[in-house]
Design a protein around this motif. Structure first.
Motif, PDB file in Angstrom:
ATOM      1  N   ILE A   1      42.239  39.280  31.297  1.00 35.11           N
ATOM      2  CA  ILE A   1      40.921  38.768  31.667  1.00 35.11           C
ATOM      3  C   ILE A   1      40.514  37.632  30.740  1.00 35.11           C
ATOM      4  O   ILE A   1      40.667  37.717  29.517  1.00 35.11           O
ATOM      5  CB  ILE A   1      39.875  39.893  31.624  1.00 35.11           C
ATOM      6  N   HIS A   2      40.014  36.544  31.339  1.00 32.81           N
ATOM      7  CA  HIS A   2      39.523  35.398  30.575  1.00 32.81           C
ATOM      8  C   HIS A   2      38.273  34.827  31.230  1.00 32.81           C
ATOM      9  O   HIS A   2      38.009  35.071  32.413  1.00 32.81           O
ATOM     10  CB  HIS A   2      40.580  34.282  30.509  1.00 32.81           C
TER      11      HIS A   2
ATOM     12  N   LEU B   1      23.995  40.083  36.656  1.00 29.55           N
ATOM     13  CA  LEU B   1      24.049  38.965  35.716  1.00 29.55           C
ATOM     14  C   LEU B   1      22.710  38.751  35.025  1.00 29.55           C
ATOM     15  O   LEU B   1      22.639  38.557  33.804  1.00 29.55           O
ATOM     16  CB  LEU B   1      24.462  37.684  36.432  1.00 29.55           C
ATOM     17  N   ASN B   2      21.634  38.781  35.803  1.00 32.82           N
ATOM     18  CA  ASN B   2      20.306  38.566  35.231  1.00 32.82           C
ATOM     19  C   ASN B   2      19.943  39.677  34.244  1.00 32.82           C
ATOM     20  O   ASN B   2      19.375  39.410  33.180  1.00 32.82           O
ATOM     21  CB  ASN B   2      19.258  38.482  36.346  1.00 32.82           C
ATOM     22  N   ASN B   3      20.266  40.916  34.616  1.00 38.67           N
ATOM     23  CA  ASN B   3      19.973  42.043  33.731  1.00 38.67           C
ATOM     24  C   ASN B   3      20.772  41.948  32.436  1.00 38.67           C
ATOM     25  O   ASN B   3      20.261  42.233  31.347  1.00 38.67           O
ATOM     26  CB  ASN B   3      20.287  43.366  34.428  1.00 38.67           C
ATOM     27  N   TYR B   4      22.032  41.530  32.565  1.00 38.34           N
ATOM     28  CA  TYR B   4      22.881  41.372  31.393  1.00 38.34           C
ATOM     29  C   TYR B   4      22.325  40.277  30.471  1.00 38.34           C
ATOM     30  O   TYR B   4      22.194  40.475  29.260  1.00 38.34           O
ATOM     31  CB  TYR B   4      24.302  41.025  31.822  1.00 38.34           C
ATOM     32  N   ASN B   5      21.989  39.150  31.046  1.00 41.50           N
ATOM     33  CA  ASN B   5      21.468  38.030  30.252  1.00 41.50           C
ATOM     34  C   ASN B   5      20.138  38.394  29.590  1.00 41.50           C
ATOM     35  O   ASN B   5      19.883  38.044  28.435  1.00 41.50           O
ATOM     36  CB  ASN B   5      21.296  36.790  31.125  1.00 41.50           C
TER      37      ASN B   5
ATOM     38  N   VAL C   1      39.453  36.122  36.115  1.00 42.53           N
ATOM     39  CA  VAL C   1      38.691  35.112  35.385  1.00 42.53           C
ATOM     40  C   VAL C   1      37.300  34.979  35.988  1.00 42.53           C
ATOM     41  O   VAL C   1      37.049  35.399  37.115  1.00 42.53           O
ATOM     42  CB  VAL C   1      39.405  33.741  35.408  1.00 42.53           C
ATOM     43  N   TRP C   2      36.411  34.403  35.193  1.00 40.15           N
ATOM     44  CA  TRP C   2      35.104  34.083  35.742  1.00 40.15           C
ATOM     45  C   TRP C   2      35.173  32.766  36.498  1.00 40.15           C
ATOM     46  O   TRP C   2      34.593  32.628  37.570  1.00 40.15           O
ATOM     47  CB  TRP C   2      34.078  34.004  34.621  1.00 40.15           C
ATOM     48  N   GLU C   3      35.913  31.822  35.950  1.00 38.57           N
ATOM     49  CA  GLU C   3      36.020  30.501  36.579  1.00 38.57           C
ATOM     50  C   GLU C   3      37.484  30.065  36.618  1.00 38.57           C
ATOM     51  O   GLU C   3      38.157  30.026  35.587  1.00 38.57           O
ATOM     52  CB  GLU C   3      35.184  29.487  35.799  1.00 38.57           C
ATOM     53  N   HIS C   4      37.960  29.755  37.792  1.00 37.86           N
ATOM     54  CA  HIS C   4      39.352  29.330  37.959  1.00 37.86           C
ATOM     55  C   HIS C   4      39.426  27.805  37.853  1.00 37.86           C
ATOM     56  O   HIS C   4      38.852  27.080  38.665  1.00 37.86           O
ATOM     57  CB  HIS C   4      39.865  29.779  39.331  1.00 37.86           C
ATOM     58  N   ASP C   5      40.139  27.344  36.789  1.00 37.54           N
ATOM     59  CA  ASP C   5      40.218  25.896  36.607  1.00 37.54           C
ATOM     60  C   ASP C   5      41.651  25.371  36.546  1.00 37.54           C
ATOM     61  O   ASP C   5      41.862  24.157  36.470  1.00 37.54           O
ATOM     62  CB  ASP C   5      39.456  25.468  35.343  1.00 37.54           C
TER      63      ASP C   5
ATOM     64  N   MET D   1      28.383  33.526  29.126  1.00 40.21           N
ATOM     65  CA  MET D   1      29.320  34.551  29.573  1.00 40.21           C
ATOM     66  C   MET D   1      30.277  34.923  28.445  1.00 40.21           C
ATOM     67  O   MET D   1      30.770  34.041  27.730  1.00 40.21           O
ATOM     68  CB  MET D   1      30.111  34.035  30.788  1.00 40.21           C
ATOM     69  N   GLN D   2      30.536  36.204  28.284  1.00 41.63           N
ATOM     70  CA  GLN D   2      31.442  36.696  27.264  1.00 41.63           C
ATOM     71  C   GLN D   2      32.557  37.522  27.910  1.00 41.63           C
ATOM     72  O   GLN D   2      32.342  38.196  28.917  1.00 41.63           O
ATOM     73  CB  GLN D   2      30.697  37.576  26.242  1.00 41.63           C
ATOM     74  N   GLU D   3      33.733  37.457  27.278  1.00 42.68           N
ATOM     75  CA  GLU D   3      34.859  38.231  27.812  1.00 42.68           C
ATOM     76  C   GLU D   3      34.559  39.722  27.817  1.00 42.68           C
ATOM     77  O   GLU D   3      34.993  40.442  28.720  1.00 42.68           O
ATOM     78  CB  GLU D   3      36.135  37.951  27.005  1.00 42.68           C
ATOM     79  N   LYS D   4      33.833  40.192  26.803  1.00 38.61           N
ATOM     80  CA  LYS D   4      33.525  41.621  26.759  1.00 38.61           C
ATOM     81  C   LYS D   4      32.755  42.061  27.996  1.00 38.61           C
ATOM     82  O   LYS D   4      32.935  43.178  28.494  1.00 38.61           O
ATOM     83  CB  LYS D   4      32.717  41.941  25.493  1.00 38.61           C
ATOM     84  N   PHE D   5      31.883  41.169  28.498  1.00 40.66           N
ATOM     85  CA  PHE D   5      31.146  41.496  29.708  1.00 40.66           C
ATOM     86  C   PHE D   5      32.087  41.564  30.909  1.00 40.66           C
ATOM     87  O   PHE D   5      31.964  42.447  31.765  1.00 40.66           O
ATOM     88  CB  PHE D   5      30.045  40.462  29.945  1.00 40.66           C
ATOM     89  N   LEU D   6      33.066  40.646  30.960  1.00 38.92           N
ATOM     90  CA  LEU D   6      34.038  40.687  32.054  1.00 38.92           C
ATOM     91  C   LEU D   6      34.904  41.944  31.961  1.00 38.92           C
ATOM     92  O   LEU D   6      35.265  42.539  32.987  1.00 38.92           O
ATOM     93  CB  LEU D   6      34.912  39.436  32.031  1.00 38.92           C
ATOM     94  N   HIS D   7      35.252  42.349  30.735  1.00 50.17           N
ATOM     95  CA  HIS D   7      35.983  43.612  30.565  1.00 50.17           C
ATOM     96  C   HIS D   7      35.168  44.765  31.144  1.00 50.17           C
ATOM     97  O   HIS D   7      35.704  45.642  31.824  1.00 50.17           O
ATOM     98  CB  HIS D   7      36.249  43.880  29.083  1.00 50.17           C
ATOM     99  N   TYR D   8      33.887  44.770  30.825  1.00 46.34           N
ATOM    100  CA  TYR D   8      32.989  45.814  31.316  1.00 46.34           C
ATOM    101  C   TYR D   8      32.927  45.794  32.844  1.00 46.34           C
ATOM    102  O   TYR D   8      33.024  46.846  33.493  1.00 46.34           O
ATOM    103  CB  TYR D   8      31.602  45.599  30.704  1.00 46.34           C
TER     104      TYR D   8
END
Length: 423
Positions: A62-63, A117-121, A88-92, A1-8
């Motif tokens: 975003i993180h 997610l699968n298409n992105y990966n 965030v993708w994961e809250h810790d 996972m990349q932050e740029k993807f979360l931005h998108y």
């Protein structure tokens, strides 16, 4: 996972927008995701959200993990005081403001489709591929690709206009001088482009204006500045050129110390610098106010007529000063004129219109659409994936796509990549 993807994901709302809740259980309604920020500070400015019963306006950060907030030192940065939502993708871990109030956190992984997610990966983890999407490029619908290529074409014109704007500033807004430098570079093609460009920059365009009325003078100027008149050749035409250049050199205080040497090696004879410089000289000998003439042209055939020039008579039976050859016409060919139009005339028309607060988008698309596609390794590779380029507009756009998106893995900023991720 990349932050740029979360931005998108956040920027384009590629997540389930219903039944969103913070990690604390408050309902989240995303009204406006905010303005994407590529500089320092929070990732999105001026977002509008309803969290619980409260309407908020502020920034979104975003993180990948919540703890990245502390890893990046945001708790010590005033620029993050107005963050209203931490995505965030994961809250810790919980994140607190300076007043010890909790910053609401949205954990995105529960709201993003597995297909996305699968298409992105699949797209971003391709290794040893010419482009990431080469297996799926042909599946992108025609409308999406066509519109994206049109946008990319104007991106490429914008990119080329940077060089023009720099030259314009250096020449004190002399568009004729800029045209001469741009034409010189493109008359040299890849092998001698920079050498011809350095030659053009070594001569103030006012000198071209003064000598263009005499073919021998302008040829002598170009050949001399290119360093082609220093040999001991006993040929009448050559001696006339050399004598004329020595006169011009003294008269205009010319220097070619910074001019790069021209090359003959591995060039086809019709691309020898001698032929191309003579053709360039003929173009300026036959045309005063060439820039104005070009800007007044709105038809491709009229451009071909204007550029239908030939090297001077000596070159009908020569490619070099010392060796004769069979007599052939040394006129500019249509394919060569097309290259000049693609790389010089259209970018100048675009830039000149912008300079005057105008747009020529429809005209430029029409003109570029009438010129056949370029042929090079990039275009051939795209056409092997699907028939993608039939005109210069499309070939220029595909070069922009490869250089500025594919080669830089900018799939998330690409319409093709977007289409494949959300299909």
């Amino acid at each position: 996972m990349q932050e740029k993807f979360l931005h998108y994901i956040w920027r384009h709302k590629k997540f389930k927008t219903t039944h969103l809740t913070t990690t604390g259980g408050d309902v989240v309604n995303v009204i406006i995701t905010g303005l994407y920020n590529t500089n320092a500070g929070p990732d999105f400015f001026n977002a509008q959200l309803r969290i619980g019963l409260q309407l908020w306006a502020g920034n979104v950060e975003i993180h990948i993990k919540s703890s990245d907030w502390y890893l990046h030192g945001h708790e010590q940065d005033k620029a993050y005081d107005n963050v209203i939502l931490h995505v965030v993708w994961e809250h810790d871990t919980e994140i607190f403001r300076k007043d010890n109030s909790v910053i609401p956190t949205l954990e995105l992984k529960h709201y993003v489709s597995k297909d996305v997610l699968n298409n992105y990966n699949r797209l971003l983890t391709n290794k040893n591929k010419w482009i990431n999407c080469e297996k799926d490029f042909a599946s992108v619908d025609h409308f999406t690709l066509t519109n994206w290529l049109e946008r990319l074409y104007f991106e490429r014109l914008e990119r080329k206009s940077k060089t023009i704007e720099t030259l314009l500033k250096a020449s004190k807004n002399d568009w004729e001088a800029v045209l001469f430098k741009m034409l010189a570079r493109n008359f040299g093609l890849k092998v001698n482009g920079e050498a011809f460009f350095s030659l053009a920059k070594s001569v103030d365009f006012s000198v071209i204006r003064k000598v263009h009325g005499k073919q021998l003078s302008i040829e002598a100027l170009l050949f001399g500045q290119a360093g082609l008149l220093h040999s001991n050749i006993e040929e009448a035409y050559y001696l006339k050129l050399r004598n004329e250049y020595e006169f011009l050199k003294r008269k205009f205080s010319l220097s070619n110390n910074k001019v790069l040497p021209v090359q003959f090696f591995r060039l086809r004879p019709h691309n020898f610098p001698t032929i191309r410089l003579s053709q360039l000289a003929s173009l300026y000998h036959e045309n005063q106010q060439l820039f104005s003439k070009i800007m007044d042209l709105h038809d491709l055939d009229a451009f071909y007529d204007l550029f239908a020039v030939s090297a001077s008579s000596f070159w009908k039976s020569h490619y070099t000063f010392q060796k004769t050859s069979g007599a052939t016409s040394k006129m500019l060919t249509k394919p060569f004129m097309d290259l000049l139009f693609i790389n010089t005339i259209l970018p100048l028309k675009f830039c000149y219109a912008k300079y005057n607060g105008q747009t020529l988008d429809a005209e430029l698309i029409t003109l570029a659409g009438r010129i056949a596609s370029e042929k090079n390794s990039i275009i051939n590779a795209f056409n092997n994936l699907r028939p993608a380029a039939s005109s210069s507009m499309e070939s220029q756009a595909l070069i922009q796509l490869k250089e500025m998106y594919c080669s830089k893995n900018r799939c998330l900023q690409c319409a093709v990549g977007n289409a494949l991720i959300i299909k």
